[in-house]
Design an enzyme around this catalytic site. Structure first.
Site: not given
Length: 516
Positions: A90, A166, A190
């Site tokens: 990520k 996210s 997230s």
């Protein structure tokens, strides 16, 4: 070899190499490497082929490291549980020396760290080969992945809809079978949010279970915790074994487990006392599909022999939302300054999305007393929730209050953005507070994620399990929450559910169209 096939546009394409790749989880791929049936380079090339073929439709991967990955695959690798397995990081918090780390923000688009974060070191020690970075909203602040820097990531189950956030880029990439698992972080849901939206398994570990160093002690008052999104329960357990434990200077860490988490997979969970609710903790309405997913899960749990009761901890959702937002604005203000020091640049309004900049301005207007009282309120709420888990082993809720929503539907409106621009330019922060502009925007967010943030506040482990697909073939996750530091029970139960109602064979249309 299979003959060339025809895609939806009528053009001919060759079948992808190693077709089994799309069906196998990370441990199965690593086992093939261990037995010498495939090489790490062949796995990397299979992953690259899928990223190149599928990413244009969903925009999950925003930075590639293909040549570096191919070089790594041809060198000796650590003898970890995932030796040779392709992996994506990520684009938030995961420092990989020499590679961009943008946090989804224009402000950091040219910044490259010179060190690996501790988590990345542990990922790599587990044997994975990093092929690139996945999309994330700016600073990871919202539950959808539509940063201005890279544009929106789309859900492979329906490209008009969000994959969540996210960790939306990671969720979309794993669902699209680009890689069998990818890195994620969870400060308000997230990991669990994209797991729900993308039909994946997503576990948020106990507070302090995984490392954040060396640059960060704790994130968001300890609410944020890093792990992975996977398709199988066992991959999540094995990776948690590989990365768990404190790093040097950690302010606290979770109690060590009795045995490796992977050994919990397949172990009998026993007869559990399970509370179940669809009443939102924060936010308001809940979609019927999400209620139906929980109702079906309750019946499945009873069939498996568990005791299921309607019950939930009592939470003042409005007060909790205000406290969470107060904390968040203060953290954003500090994040902007920290990133300025890290990059050596002076932050300007033009460097950030207007919603992020406005949150930072509001954070600068929050005084120390307001911030501390907000944190104390959340801590007292966590105490009450902890008492509830003295009566129950597990709490079950919908992961989200809605199925994956259309791209753009959670964004601030054009009028809201215009008012934020005016207020920030004229420094009218008091006006924004007076009219409750940010609270209105936040309410839209909490209406989508009314269940997940509470367990970032408490620090308890929680997982989203893909047990239901609605009539539109969209995945609907179900959240399971365990006692503090008791990931073991969650892994046992998740494994039981995975056997009773398998999900790994389900493929989004984007993948199915390329494997026919």
């Amino acid at each position: 070899m299979r003959p060339p096939t025809t895609n939806a546009q009528g053009s001919r394409r060759r079948p992808m190499r190693f077709p089994e790749y799309d069906q196998l989880d990370a441990l199965a791929l690593a086992d093939l490497v261990h037995r010498g049936e495939i090489t790490p380079l062949e796995l990397v090339d299979a992953a690259i082929e899928r990223i190149e073929a599928r990413n244009p439709a969903i925009n999950a991967v925003v930075h590639t490291m293909f040549e570096r990955a191919r070089e790594t695959a041809q060198k000796p690798l650590p003898e970890g549980p995932f030796k040779g397995v392709p992996f994506l990081l990520k684009d938030l918090m995961s420092l990989y020396a020499g590679e961009p780390l943008t946090y989804g923000s224009r402000f950091l688009k040219d910044w490259r760290p010179t060190i690996d974060s501790e988590l990345v070191k542990r990922y790599r020690a587990a044997g994975v080969i990093v092929l690139g970075k996945t999309n994330t909203p700016e600073l990871g602040l919202v539950p959808y992945t539509e940063p201005e820097l890279f544009g929106p990531t789309r859900n492979p189950w329906d490209t008009s809809r969000t994959p969540g956030g996210s960790s939306g880029g990671s969720g979309a990439a794993v669902a699209a079978r680009m890689v069998p698992m990818a890195g994620g972080g969870d400060g308000g849901g997230s990991i669990r949010i994209p797991a729900s939206c993308c039909g994946l398994f997503g576990l948020k570990p106990t507070r302090g279970r995984t490392p954040l160093g060396p640059l960060i002690g704790e994130s968001w008052e300890g609410f944020n915790i890093e792990h992975v999104l996977t398709r199988s329960v066992r991959d999540s357990a094995a990776m948690l074994d590989a990365i768990a434990g404190p790093d040097v200077g950690a302010p606290y860490f979770a109690p060590p487990p009795e045995r490796p988490f992977l050994e919990e997979v397949g172990r009998d969970p026993g007869r559990l006392r399970i509370a179940i609710t669809t009443t939102p903790f924060m936010g308001h309405d809940v979609h019927e599909d999400c209620k139906r997913a929980v109702a079906e899960t309750a019946r499945l749990l009873e069939d498996l022999g568990h005791i299921v009761e309607e019950a939930a901890p009592q939470v003042d959702g409005e007060a909790l939302s205000v406290a969470f937002l107060t904390m968040l604005t203060g953290q954003v203000a500090a994040d902007i300054q920290d990133l300025a020091e890290l990059s050596g640049r002076t932050p300007r309004r033009e460097d950030f999305e207007i919603a992020t900049w406005t949150l930072g301005l509001l954070g600068r207007a929050v005084n120390a007393e307001e911030y501390v009282r907000a944190v104390r309120y959340m801590q007292s709420t966590a105490r009450r929730v902890g008492a509830f888990f003295e009566q129950y082993d597990i709490l079950v809720t919908p992961t989200l209050a809605q199925p994956p929503v259309p791209i753009g539907s959670l964004q601030p409106t054009a009028l809201e953005k215009q008012l934020m621009n005016i207020a920030s330019r004229l420094r009218l922060v008091g006006l924004l507070k007076k009219v409750g502009m940010v609270e209105q925007v936040a309410a839209k967010t909490f209406d989508f994620i009314p269940y997940t943030p509470l367990f970032n506040i408490t620090g308890q482990p929680a997982m989203s399990v893909p047990l239901y697909w609605n009539a539109e073939n969209l995945p609907i996750g179900v959240q399971f929450v365990g006692r503090f530091a008791d990931e073991a029970t969650l892994f046992r139960l998740a494994s039981q559910l995975e056997q009773a109602r398998p999900w790994q064979h389900k493929m989004p249309p984007l993948v199915a169209s390329q494997t026919e």
